[in-house]
Design a protein around this motif. Sequence first.
Motif, PDB file in Angstrom:
ATOM      1  N   PHE A   1      27.928 -47.537 -20.474  1.00 45.70           N
ATOM      2  CA  PHE A   1      27.709 -48.726 -20.930  1.00 45.70           C
ATOM      3  C   PHE A   1      27.104 -49.625 -19.951  1.00 45.70           C
ATOM      4  CE2 PHE A   1      31.710 -46.811 -22.702  1.00 45.70           C
ATOM      5  CZ  PHE A   1      31.393 -46.910 -24.017  1.00 45.70           C
ATOM      6  N   LYS A   2      26.157 -50.322 -20.555  1.00 43.40           N
ATOM      7  CA  LYS A   2      25.391 -51.423 -19.691  1.00 43.40           C
ATOM      8  C   LYS A   2      26.527 -52.639 -19.776  1.00 43.40           C
ATOM      9  CE  LYS A   2      20.572 -51.103 -21.207  1.00 43.40           C
ATOM     10  NZ  LYS A   2      19.677 -51.548 -21.692  1.00 43.40           N
ATOM     11  N   ALA A   3      26.731 -53.376 -18.602  1.00 43.77           N
ATOM     12  CA  ALA A   3      27.948 -54.421 -18.461  1.00 43.77           C
ATOM     13  C   ALA A   3      27.954 -55.234 -19.822  1.00 43.77           C
ATOM     14  CB  ALA A   3      27.533 -55.013 -17.226  1.00 43.77           C
ATOM     15  N   GLY A   4      28.978 -55.483 -20.323  1.00 40.00           N
ATOM     16  CA  GLY A   4      29.176 -56.325 -21.282  1.00 40.00           C
ATOM     17  C   GLY A   4      28.531 -55.798 -22.628  1.00 40.00           C
ATOM     18  N   VAL A   5      28.150 -54.705 -22.894  1.00 37.58           N
ATOM     19  CA  VAL A   5      27.809 -54.335 -24.132  1.00 37.58           C
ATOM     20  C   VAL A   5      28.749 -53.341 -24.637  1.00 37.58           C
ATOM     21  CG1 VAL A   5      26.053 -52.825 -25.220  1.00 37.58           C
ATOM     22  CG2 VAL A   5      25.356 -54.493 -23.565  1.00 37.58           C
ATOM     23  N   GLU A   6      29.059 -53.322 -26.024  1.00 34.05           N
ATOM     24  CA  GLU A   6      29.940 -52.430 -26.541  1.00 34.05           C
ATOM     25  C   GLU A   6      29.643 -51.167 -26.838  1.00 34.05           C
ATOM     26  OE1 GLU A   6      33.898 -51.397 -28.035  1.00 34.05           O
ATOM     27  OE2 GLU A   6      33.278 -53.025 -26.781  1.00 34.05           O
ATOM     28  N   GLU A   7      28.222 -50.883 -27.242  1.00 35.26           N
ATOM     29  CA  GLU A   7      27.763 -49.539 -27.551  1.00 35.26           C
ATOM     30  C   GLU A   7      27.348 -49.024 -26.569  1.00 35.26           C
ATOM     31  OE1 GLU A   7      26.506 -52.413 -29.315  1.00 35.26           O
ATOM     32  OE2 GLU A   7      28.056 -52.308 -30.853  1.00 35.26           O
ATOM     33  N   ALA A   8      27.621 -47.369 -26.518  1.00 33.03           N
ATOM     34  CA  ALA A   8      27.172 -46.770 -25.161  1.00 33.03           C
ATOM     35  C   ALA A   8      25.615 -46.455 -25.149  1.00 33.03           C
ATOM     36  CB  ALA A   8      27.957 -45.328 -25.391  1.00 33.03           C
ATOM     37  N   CYS A   9      25.047 -46.350 -24.120  1.00 28.85           N
ATOM     38  CA  CYS A   9      23.718 -45.884 -23.894  1.00 28.85           C
ATOM     39  C   CYS A   9      23.291 -44.372 -23.916  1.00 28.85           C
ATOM     40  CB  CYS A   9      23.185 -46.453 -22.588  1.00 28.85           C
ATOM     41  SG  CYS A   9      23.124 -48.276 -22.682  1.00 28.85           S
ATOM     42  N   ALA A  10      24.679 -43.694 -23.640  1.00 22.04           N
ATOM     43  CA  ALA A  10      24.668 -42.329 -23.406  1.00 22.04           C
ATOM     44  C   ALA A  10      26.211 -41.932 -23.595  1.00 22.04           C
ATOM     45  CB  ALA A  10      24.031 -41.653 -22.076  1.00 22.04           C
ATOM     46  N   ALA A  11      26.232 -40.526 -24.169  1.00 24.07           N
ATOM     47  CA  ALA A  11      27.655 -39.848 -24.086  1.00 24.07           C
ATOM     48  C   ALA A  11      27.611 -38.578 -23.578  1.00 24.07           C
ATOM     49  CB  ALA A  11      28.319 -40.096 -25.593  1.00 24.07           C
ATOM     50  N   GLY A  12      28.587 -38.169 -22.789  1.00 25.96           N
ATOM     51  CA  GLY A  12      28.305 -37.001 -21.801  1.00 25.96           C
ATOM     52  C   GLY A  12      29.683 -36.437 -22.110  1.00 25.96           C
ATOM     53  N   ARG A  13      29.723 -35.060 -21.587  1.00 27.61           N
ATOM     54  CA  ARG A  13      30.948 -34.254 -21.577  1.00 27.61           C
ATOM     55  C   ARG A  13      30.871 -33.127 -20.378  1.00 27.61           C
ATOM     56  NH1 ARG A  13      27.440 -34.172 -25.015  1.00 27.61           N
ATOM     57  NH2 ARG A  13      26.310 -32.414 -25.369  1.00 27.61           N
ATOM     58  N   PHE A  14      32.077 -32.972 -19.672  1.00 23.65           N
ATOM     59  CA  PHE A  14      32.140 -31.684 -18.942  1.00 23.65           C
ATOM     60  C   PHE A  14      33.580 -31.295 -18.843  1.00 23.65           C
ATOM     61  CE2 PHE A  14      32.321 -34.948 -15.397  1.00 23.65           C
ATOM     62  CZ  PHE A  14      33.142 -34.320 -14.720  1.00 23.65           C
ATOM     63  N   VAL A  15      33.435 -29.969 -18.301  1.00 22.16           N
ATOM     64  CA  VAL A  15      34.807 -29.266 -18.235  1.00 22.16           C
ATOM     65  C   VAL A  15      34.782 -29.082 -16.798  1.00 22.16           C
ATOM     66  CG1 VAL A  15      36.148 -27.270 -18.740  1.00 22.16           C
ATOM     67  CG2 VAL A  15      34.518 -28.157 -20.495  1.00 22.16           C
ATOM     68  N   HIS A  16      35.915 -29.511 -15.930  1.00 23.14           N
ATOM     69  CA  HIS A  16      36.584 -29.012 -14.796  1.00 23.14           C
ATOM     70  C   HIS A  16      37.450 -27.860 -14.954  1.00 23.14           C
ATOM     71  CE1 HIS A  16      36.429 -32.552 -11.931  1.00 23.14           C
ATOM     72  NE2 HIS A  16      35.196 -31.926 -11.727  1.00 23.14           N
ATOM     73  N   VAL A  17      37.509 -26.900 -14.088  1.00 23.86           N
ATOM     74  CA  VAL A  17      38.391 -25.724 -13.971  1.00 23.86           C
ATOM     75  C   VAL A  17      38.968 -26.064 -12.325  1.00 23.86           C
ATOM     76  CG1 VAL A  17      38.773 -23.361 -13.825  1.00 23.86           C
ATOM     77  CG2 VAL A  17      37.490 -24.316 -15.492  1.00 23.86           C
ATOM     78  N   PHE A  18      40.211 -26.040 -12.395  1.00 23.67           N
ATOM     79  CA  PHE A  18      40.828 -26.144 -11.030  1.00 23.67           C
ATOM     80  C   PHE A  18      40.972 -24.628 -10.527  1.00 23.67           C
ATOM     81  CE2 PHE A  18      41.685 -30.330 -12.498  1.00 23.67           C
ATOM     82  CZ  PHE A  18      41.682 -30.918 -11.554  1.00 23.67           C
ATOM     83  N   VAL A  19      40.624 -24.623  -9.153  1.00 23.92           N
ATOM     84  CA  VAL A  19      40.774 -23.351  -8.542  1.00 23.92           C
ATOM     85  C   VAL A  19      41.404 -23.491  -6.947  1.00 23.92           C
ATOM     86  CG1 VAL A  19      38.687 -22.580  -9.734  1.00 23.92           C
ATOM     87  CG2 VAL A  19      38.382 -23.763  -7.620  1.00 23.92           C
ATOM     88  N   GLU A  20      41.938 -22.228  -6.611  1.00 24.67           N
ATOM     89  CA  GLU A  20      42.331 -22.231  -5.319  1.00 24.67           C
ATOM     90  C   GLU A  20      41.064 -22.318  -4.455  1.00 24.67           C
ATOM     91  OE1 GLU A  20      45.493 -22.509  -4.173  1.00 24.67           O
ATOM     92  OE2 GLU A  20      46.604 -22.572  -6.126  1.00 24.67           O
ATOM     93  N   ARG A  21      41.129 -23.130  -3.616  1.00 21.52           N
ATOM     94  CA  ARG A  21      39.992 -23.278  -2.368  1.00 21.52           C
ATOM     95  C   ARG A  21      39.695 -22.213  -1.818  1.00 21.52           C
ATOM     96  NH1 ARG A  21      37.439 -27.494  -0.052  1.00 21.52           N
ATOM     97  NH2 ARG A  21      39.113 -28.931  -0.606  1.00 21.52           N
ATOM     98  N   ALA A  22      40.739 -21.336  -1.380  1.00 25.76           N
ATOM     99  CA  ALA A  22      40.575 -20.296  -0.499  1.00 25.76           C
ATOM    100  C   ALA A  22      40.074 -18.978  -1.121  1.00 25.76           C
ATOM    101  CB  ALA A  22      41.885 -19.811  -0.050  1.00 25.76           C
ATOM    102  N   SER A  23      40.474 -18.838  -2.568  1.00 24.71           N
ATOM    103  CA  SER A  23      40.044 -17.710  -3.557  1.00 24.71           C
ATOM    104  C   SER A  23      39.190 -17.981  -4.712  1.00 24.71           C
ATOM    105  CB  SER A  23      41.270 -17.059  -4.053  1.00 24.71           C
ATOM    106  OG  SER A  23      41.760 -18.019  -5.129  1.00 24.71           O
ATOM    107  N   ASN A  24      38.820 -19.167  -4.887  1.00 28.83           N
ATOM    108  CA  ASN A  24      38.004 -19.803  -6.013  1.00 28.83           C
ATOM    109  C   ASN A  24      38.461 -19.064  -7.242  1.00 28.83           C
ATOM    110  OD1 ASN A  24      36.146 -21.169  -4.563  1.00 28.83           O
ATOM    111  ND2 ASN A  24      34.770 -19.550  -4.153  1.00 28.83           N
ATOM    112  N   ARG A  25      39.802 -18.812  -7.501  1.00 23.74           N
ATOM    113  CA  ARG A  25      40.478 -18.382  -8.731  1.00 23.74           C
ATOM    114  C   ARG A  25      41.176 -19.340  -9.330  1.00 23.74           C
ATOM    115  NH1 ARG A  25      39.979 -13.020  -9.208  1.00 23.74           N
ATOM    116  NH2 ARG A  25      39.856 -11.507  -7.404  1.00 23.74           N
TER     117      ARG A  25
END
Length: 142
Positions: free
Chosen positions: A101-125
């Motif tokens: 959003f531009k400051a003070g503007v109600e309508e979005a300039c872009a809409a995105g999506r993403f997915v995070h998967v949480f993993v154990e740092r040591a194993s990447n599982r």
Amino acid sequence: MSNKHQRSAYPHLHPITTRWHDNDVYGHVNNVVYYNYFDSAVNSWLIEQGGLDIHQGEQIAFVVSSGCDYFAPIAFPEAIEIGVRVAKLGNSSVHYELAVFKAGVEEACAAGRFVHVFVERASNRSCAIPAGPRAALEKLLV
């Protein structure tokens, strides 16, 4: 434009100031930069509200899917806000919906999506989302 891309549909707004090098030769923020904005907004929330330790923590989150639709350009120098909400919260994954959003503007300039998967740092599982980040993400669930 649908109400789903209105400022009021996002429980968290993360302020960002565009930078000189965000612009491309066409005079607007390059499409790939939006993903940096999304990453910054989500990870700031997880760190500040959820206590996620991105440097030494046993669990980390990987982006496994992403996309963005563009409605109107933004450019340096503009103050923008990234709307953040959680569409789906699973055991080890979270689906985010984001908007620019531009400051003070109600309508979005872009809409995105993403997915995070949480993993154990040591194993990447994959692993369960830790309690702190889960509690923070629940606040953004719509």
